[in-house]
Design a protein around this motif. Structure first.
Motif, PDB file in Angstrom:
ATOM      1  N   VAL A 101       4.491  80.981  -6.631  1.00 19.71           N
ATOM      2  CA  VAL A 101       5.418  82.043  -6.249  1.00 19.71           C
ATOM      3  C   VAL A 101       4.710  83.383  -6.359  1.00 19.71           C
ATOM      4  N   THR A 102       4.627  84.122  -5.272  1.00 20.25           N
ATOM      5  CA  THR A 102       4.055  85.470  -5.332  1.00 20.25           C
ATOM      6  C   THR A 102       5.172  86.476  -5.617  1.00 20.25           C
ATOM      7  N   GLY A 103       4.777  87.625  -6.137  1.00 19.98           N
ATOM      8  CA  GLY A 103       5.782  88.606  -6.537  1.00 19.98           C
ATOM      9  C   GLY A 103       6.621  88.105  -7.687  1.00 19.98           C
ATOM     10  N   ALA A 104       6.029  87.277  -8.544  1.00 15.86           N
ATOM     11  CA  ALA A 104       6.788  86.555  -9.570  1.00 15.86           C
ATOM     12  C   ALA A 104       7.019  87.350 -10.843  1.00 15.86           C
ATOM     13  N   SER A 105       6.516  88.571 -10.915  1.00 10.65           N
ATOM     14  CA  SER A 105       6.638  89.319 -12.161  1.00 10.65           C
ATOM     15  C   SER A 105       7.994  89.987 -12.318  1.00 10.65           C
ATOM     16  N   ARG A 106       8.773  90.076 -11.224  1.00 12.77           N
ATOM     17  CA  ARG A 106      10.059  90.765 -11.312  1.00 12.77           C
ATOM     18  C   ARG A 106      10.941  90.386 -10.127  1.00 12.77           C
ATOM     19  N   GLN A 147       7.725  70.745 -12.065  1.00 13.80           N
ATOM     20  CA  GLN A 147       6.800  70.405 -13.152  1.00 13.80           C
ATOM     21  C   GLN A 147       5.910  71.582 -13.526  1.00 13.80           C
ATOM     22  N   LYS A 148       5.459  72.332 -12.518  1.00  9.56           N
ATOM     23  CA  LYS A 148       4.491  73.389 -12.772  1.00  9.56           C
ATOM     24  C   LYS A 148       4.758  74.552 -11.807  1.00  9.56           C
ATOM     25  N   VAL A 149       4.741  75.792 -12.347  1.00  8.54           N
ATOM     26  CA  VAL A 149       4.932  76.974 -11.513  1.00  8.54           C
ATOM     27  C   VAL A 149       3.761  77.924 -11.735  1.00  8.54           C
ATOM     28  N   ILE A 150       3.088  78.277 -10.652  1.00  2.00           N
ATOM     29  CA  ILE A 150       1.986  79.239 -10.700  1.00  2.00           C
ATOM     30  C   ILE A 150       2.550  80.592 -10.296  1.00  2.00           C
ATOM     31  N   LEU A 151       2.403  81.565 -11.174  1.00  2.00           N
ATOM     32  CA  LEU A 151       3.013  82.883 -11.003  1.00  2.00           C
ATOM     33  C   LEU A 151       1.962  83.892 -10.569  1.00  2.00           C
ATOM     34  N   VAL A 152       2.198  84.532  -9.435  1.00  2.00           N
ATOM     35  CA  VAL A 152       1.233  85.482  -8.880  1.00  2.00           C
ATOM     36  C   VAL A 152       1.870  86.863  -8.755  1.00  2.00           C
ATOM     37  N   ALA A 153       1.179  87.869  -9.250  1.00  2.00           N
ATOM     38  CA  ALA A 153       1.564  89.271  -9.080  1.00  2.00           C
ATOM     39  C   ALA A 153       0.394  90.114  -9.579  1.00  2.00           C
ATOM     40  N   ARG A 154       0.516  91.427  -9.437  1.00  2.00           N
ATOM     41  CA  ARG A 154      -0.582  92.294  -9.867  1.00  2.00           C
ATOM     42  C   ARG A 154      -0.572  92.575 -11.367  1.00  2.00           C
ATOM     43  N   SER A 155       0.609  92.593 -11.980  1.00  2.00           N
ATOM     44  CA  SER A 155       0.727  92.963 -13.387  1.00  2.00           C
ATOM     45  C   SER A 155       0.554  91.750 -14.298  1.00  2.00           C
ATOM     46  N   GLN A 156      -0.559  91.687 -14.997  1.00  2.00           N
ATOM     47  CA  GLN A 156      -0.817  90.560 -15.888  1.00  2.00           C
ATOM     48  C   GLN A 156       0.177  90.521 -17.043  1.00  2.00           C
ATOM     49  N   ASP A 157       0.493  91.678 -17.606  1.00  2.35           N
ATOM     50  CA  ASP A 157       1.414  91.714 -18.744  1.00  2.35           C
ATOM     51  C   ASP A 157       2.777  91.161 -18.362  1.00  2.35           C
ATOM     52  N   ARG A 158       3.300  91.577 -17.222  1.00  6.22           N
ATOM     53  CA  ARG A 158       4.607  91.092 -16.781  1.00  6.22           C
ATOM     54  C   ARG A 158       4.552  89.593 -16.473  1.00  6.22           C
ATOM     55  N   LEU A 159       3.459  89.159 -15.868  1.00  5.96           N
ATOM     56  CA  LEU A 159       3.323  87.737 -15.551  1.00  5.96           C
ATOM     57  C   LEU A 159       3.333  86.887 -16.818  1.00  5.96           C
ATOM     58  N   ALA A 161      -0.077  81.948 -15.261  1.00  4.92           N
ATOM     59  CA  ALA A 161      -0.079  83.337 -14.802  1.00  4.92           C
ATOM     60  C   ALA A 161      -1.373  83.609 -14.051  1.00  4.92           C
ATOM     61  N   LEU A 162      -1.252  84.074 -12.814  1.00  5.62           N
ATOM     62  CA  LEU A 162      -2.423  84.304 -11.964  1.00  5.62           C
ATOM     63  C   LEU A 162      -2.352  85.725 -11.414  1.00  5.62           C
ATOM     64  N   PRO A 163      -2.870  86.718 -12.164  1.00  7.37           N
ATOM     65  CA  PRO A 163      -2.826  88.096 -11.685  1.00  7.37           C
ATOM     66  C   PRO A 163      -3.738  88.292 -10.485  1.00  7.37           C
ATOM     67  N   LEU A 164      -3.145  88.751  -9.381  1.00  3.99           N
ATOM     68  CA  LEU A 164      -3.898  88.910  -8.140  1.00  3.99           C
ATOM     69  C   LEU A 164      -3.339  90.073  -7.337  1.00  3.99           C
ATOM     70  N   ASP A 165      -4.225  90.782  -6.654  1.00  2.00           N
ATOM     71  CA  ASP A 165      -3.826  91.750  -5.639  1.00  2.00           C
ATOM     72  C   ASP A 165      -3.980  91.045  -4.296  1.00  2.00           C
ATOM     73  N   LEU A 166      -2.865  90.753  -3.638  1.00  2.00           N
ATOM     74  CA  LEU A 166      -2.895  89.946  -2.419  1.00  2.00           C
ATOM     75  C   LEU A 166      -3.583  90.639  -1.248  1.00  2.00           C
ATOM     76  N   THR A 167      -3.845  91.926  -1.381  1.00  2.00           N
ATOM     77  CA  THR A 167      -4.549  92.622  -0.301  1.00  2.00           C
ATOM     78  C   THR A 167      -6.063  92.437  -0.394  1.00  2.00           C
ATOM     79  N   GLN A 168      -6.520  91.831  -1.497  1.00  2.00           N
ATOM     80  CA  GLN A 168      -7.959  91.585  -1.684  1.00  2.00           C
ATOM     81  C   GLN A 168      -8.276  90.156  -1.273  1.00  2.00           C
ATOM     82  N   THR A 169      -8.669  89.981  -0.031  1.00  2.00           N
ATOM     83  CA  THR A 169      -8.798  88.663   0.573  1.00  2.00           C
ATOM     84  C   THR A 169      -9.775  87.756  -0.161  1.00  2.00           C
TER      85      THR A 169
END
Length: 270
Positions: A10-15, A31-43, A59-67
């Motif tokens: 799920v992207t945008g998963a921090s809020r 069973q398993k959820v991979i959480l993607v967003a820019r804010s590591q603390d929130r994730l 928790a997978l902190p990522l900026d989706l604009t960085q290909t």
């Protein structure tokens, strides 16, 4: 789609809606959820909440604009955690402004995250899903992807584009047993909407309601999932009486005390 024993990303998963979707997937036995967003603390906070429900969370902190970063992260995640069966593209940003006062950097941010972010994540994951002949992709658009909203021109444009992208992928990926769906919530109470002027007379809903509607609809073959009675009414009105709906939008749109620019931004002709 059966959620038991499956993995979701799920992207945008921090809020907001993304966080609520991650919660609802955990409640329903994912069973398993991979959480993607820019804010590591929130994730990490959301990951703790998911783990407390008995579902493994990464928790997978990522900026989706960085290909390049996204490509590397997805390859490593697939290798370490196994196949991803469900992708929910929820990350997005909205900047509200009368069109004549829009600022190019904010326009570029909306285009980059709302469109290229979805494209990048979907491209990298869909290829892997295709190799497994299994997958489900949900692209979060908006009611503004059906009905353009005054003061939200760029946001509406990106959400319209998401629907076209979803429709194209639905046909193209079906031979690989990958189902592609668009989710269209209307006004939802999130951090993002708290910073915008409201459309008068439009009822809001909670992220939890949006998430519940989505998860309940995963077993169906609906190409688009509208959330809320106002969404259904607005889409029907746009189909049957678009002129009346446009008049209603003008009445309900936020008022601006800013005046149009008297001079063009560029004095030179191109």
């Amino acid at each position: 789609m059966k959620l038991q024993g499956k993995t979701a990303l799920v992207t945008g998963a921090s809020r907001g809606i993304g966080r609520a979707i991650a919660h609802e997937l955990a409640k329903q036995g994912m069973q398993k959820v991979i959480l993607v967003a820019r804010s590591q603390d929130r994730l990490l906070m959301v990951a703790e909440e998911i783990e407390a429900m008995g579902t493994e969370a990464i928790a997978l902190p990522l900026d989706l604009t960085q290909t390049v970063d996204v490509n590397i992260a997805i390859a490593n995640t697939w290798k370490q955690h196994g196949p991803i069966h469900l992708l929910v593209n929820c990350a997005g940003v909205a900047h509200q402004s009368p069109f004549l006062q829009t600022k190019l950097p904010k326009v570029q941010e909306e285009l980059s995250l709302n469109l290229m972010g979805i494209y990048t994540m979907t491209h990298f994951l869909a290829r892997r899903m295709a190799s497994k002949k299994e997958g489900r992709i949900v692209n979060v658009s908006s009611l503004m992807g059906k009905i353009g909203a005054p003061t939200m021109a760029t946001y509406s444009a990106t959400k319209f584009a998401i629907l076209g992208f979803t429709q194209a992928l639905r046909s193209e990926l079906s031979p690989y047993n990958i189902k592609v769906t668009a989710l269209l919530p209307s006004l939802t109470e999130t951090d993002m909407t708290h910073n915008t002027q409201r459309f008068r007379g439009v009822a809001s809903m909670t992220p939890e309601k949006v998430a519940k509607v989505l998860v309940d609809s995963l077993g169906k073959e609906s190409p688009e999932i509208l959330v809320g009675w106002q969404s259904h009414l607005a889409v029907l009105g746009n189909r049957l009486a678009p002129g009346i709906l446009e008049w209603c939008l003008k009445l309900t749109a936020p008022k601006s005390d800013k005046q149009p620019m008297k001079k063009p931004i560029f004095s030179r002709s191109f």
